[in-house]
Design an enzyme around this catalytic site. Sequence first.
Site, PDB file in Angstrom:
ATOM      1  N   HIS A 232     -27.081  57.265 -27.171  1.00 38.10           N
ATOM      2  CA  HIS A 232     -27.991  56.148 -27.675  1.00 38.10           C
ATOM      3  C   HIS A 232     -27.263  55.265 -28.495  1.00 38.10           C
ATOM      4  CE1 HIS A 232     -28.377  59.317 -30.922  1.00 38.10           C
ATOM      5  NE2 HIS A 232     -28.488  58.213 -31.734  1.00 38.10           N
ATOM      6  N   ASP A 233     -26.266  55.614 -29.215  1.00 36.92           N
ATOM      7  CA  ASP A 233     -25.633  54.567 -30.154  1.00 36.92           C
ATOM      8  C   ASP A 233     -24.019  54.244 -29.663  1.00 36.92           C
ATOM      9  OD1 ASP A 233     -27.610  54.091 -31.675  1.00 36.92           O
ATOM     10  OD2 ASP A 233     -26.936  55.501 -33.311  1.00 36.92           O
ATOM     11  N   LYS A 236     -22.007  51.023 -30.478  1.00 40.57           N
ATOM     12  CA  LYS A 236     -21.496  50.840 -31.757  1.00 40.57           C
ATOM     13  C   LYS A 236     -19.961  50.671 -31.738  1.00 40.57           C
ATOM     14  CE  LYS A 236     -25.379  52.761 -34.551  1.00 40.57           C
ATOM     15  NZ  LYS A 236     -25.855  53.603 -35.599  1.00 40.57           N
TER      16      LYS A 236
END
Length: 374
Positions: A232-233, A236
């Site tokens: 999900h991240d 980043k």
Amino acid sequence: MELVFKKELSSEDLLKIIFEYTAKIASETELKRVLVLMANMGREMILSDRCTVWLIDEVRNELYTTVAHGVNEIRIPFGTGLVGSAITTGESIIIKDAYNDPRHNADNDRKTGYHTKSIITVPFRNNDGEIIGAYQAINKLTEVDYFTERDLELLSLAASYAGKSLESVMLHQEIVDTQREIISTMGEIGEIRSKETGNHVKRVAEYSYVLALALGMDVAEAEVLRTVSPMHDIGKVAIPDAVLNKPGKLTDEEYDIIKSHTKIGHQLLKGSKRKLLSAAAIVAEQHHEKWDGKGYPNGMKGEDIHIYGRITAVADVFDALSAERVYKAAWPIEKIEALFREERGRHFDPDVVDAFFRELPALLEIRSKLTDVE
């Protein structure tokens, strides 16, 4: 256990079994389910009490089965036992009385209390002619209580088809396993850059799986979400450290940079036609969308947000609030519950919040098992 005698199958009955199982195997992509179908087909075709599908584990130099009627996984050294002999020589074996054959390993009988009498073992090959495993059927269920040459012909027919089908499924499984490994590793890389821990993505994965099942998602689809939610991240990885790990309040410009991780993650993953990576792209883009349409990056609303994004949003926020970090204390569970009640129908899908409360004991157990060790 007393065996119940059966009549030999007619040609019509055999054809029906063959057509039924070959159709099922041809449409299946999950290895374990294919192995179950193979075992059932073999047992029904030759009227055996049990049928086992053995595969070769080249890494561990073993033979193993995860599908054996009546028992759990069995592993034996490569080349041992009747199945090892059949695979090593490439020759099928028929034994009328196993206890009069020195190749029979009676240890499993002693462990389970089962009495093996007649055995038939048939190796099967891939498309290149290489042996990749074997069928082994135990105890004939007819008045003639041993396997015959006709049984050998029938099981060889099953092995010829099943072996070639199995190879394609194993290759598919290898691709899926590789995708899972890549996804898991990339997910942890993303968290490391943002000063999170590997356990954060593991917890989010497990929370997502529990919530998906609670919402009625089938096990296979819930497993997809569990596999991809750690990504999900992933966006980043492209956010500058100075912004990503800034200790103080972010400026509006810096916050916009942080929010861009959703679009970046989607861009990284969206080109793949593979199911897992496509699902990961959805999660990466949509886990910050809100039910009321006030989230980012696209301001999606309600059920326009994919269910993967709606579930991961709850799992991610729950873990972020309940985990202790150097820059914040963990929220008490009462405060977390109050937030989810308040945000039900605003930030979060009401159905997912309701599932969250139903499954809270299970979620807390996962949190306890996967706690961070500083």
